[in-house]
Design a protein around this motif. Sequence first.
Motif, short mmCIF file in Angstrom:
data_model
loop_
_atom_site.label_atom_id
_atom_site.label_comp_id
_atom_site.label_asym_id
_atom_site.label_seq_id
_atom_site.Cartn_x
_atom_site.Cartn_y
_atom_site.Cartn_z
N HIS A 1 0.87 -1.19 0.00
CA HIS A 1 0.00 0.00 0.00
C HIS A 1 0.90 1.23 0.00
O HIS A 1 2.12 1.10 -0.04
CB HIS A 1 -0.99 -0.03 1.17
N ASP B 1 -0.07 -4.38 5.92
CA ASP B 1 -0.83 -3.82 7.04
C ASP B 1 -2.28 -4.29 6.90
O ASP B 1 -2.88 -4.17 5.83
CB ASP B 1 -0.78 -2.29 7.02
N ASP C 1 5.60 4.88 5.38
CA ASP C 1 6.56 3.97 6.03
C ASP C 1 6.75 2.68 5.25
O ASP C 1 7.57 1.84 5.62
CB ASP C 1 6.14 3.67 7.49
ZN LIG Z 1 2.63 0.13 8.22
#
Ligand SMILES: [Zn+2]
Length: 254
Positions: free
Chosen positions: A61, A167, A65
């Motif tokens: 995604h 995530d 980070d």
């Molecule tokens: Zn993350």
Amino acid sequence: MLKITILGSGTATPDLHRNASGLIIQTGATTMSVDMGPGILRRMCEASIDPKSIDIILLTHFHADHVSDVAPFLFASNYAYGPMRIDPFRLVGPRGLEQFFAALVLAYGHWIVPSNDRLIRHELDADGEDEISVSDIVIRSIPAAHTHPSLSYRLEHEGMSVTISGDTDVSENLVKLASDTDLFICECSLPGRLKTPGHLVPAEAGTMARRANAKKLVLTHFYPPCDETDVVQEAAAEFTGEIVRAHDHLVLEV
Ligand SMILES: [Zn+2]
Ligand SMILES: [Zn+2]
């Protein structure tokens, strides 16, 4: 055989010991970076993995980070000192990848566009299952329970598989994708007492590993409270198989 090197077991929190997200998958013929958060290029150098060897950058995604070293990687593909990589390489991610790339070019200019059409981009479905074969790796994707678009991936090579959650919150999609997987690399952002929507706690990762019948569970993507908690013990309440707590430069083989 698949060799996995965890380069970043951390998150958005700047941390000396846990870099932001990124890991390397190597077969004999192919080198893939899954996510490329800030600092991953430096971690690659520490691990003696030549950035020029990267054949595929696979993005889960577009949170900073997970993707902030993509622009410096592309810039280096043109301007790093020494012989350049001549062979094409791929940037693969969920739908929205073209928009992300266009925004990088807007910010950094033509300098980051790899010369001689070496960059091949490929968008995967952000709303359903998708699949692409690159060299000797089959990449299967399924939407994750995080931002939209976000994907979880299953990588298959010579009958072995690694499933990477990216995530996510608890996800039936991910249980399905990770079915009987040899290695389940699962995010574990916070201990159980600090459950946050959009992310997992250890017991949830353990439950999904058990339901998927994963052979081995690797917990990663740790915010700092995870380092003050026995996250393996929390996950072990739900999953009786082997559980590994990731650290930067951890090497695994399946
Ligand atoms: Zn993350
Ligand atoms: Zn994220």
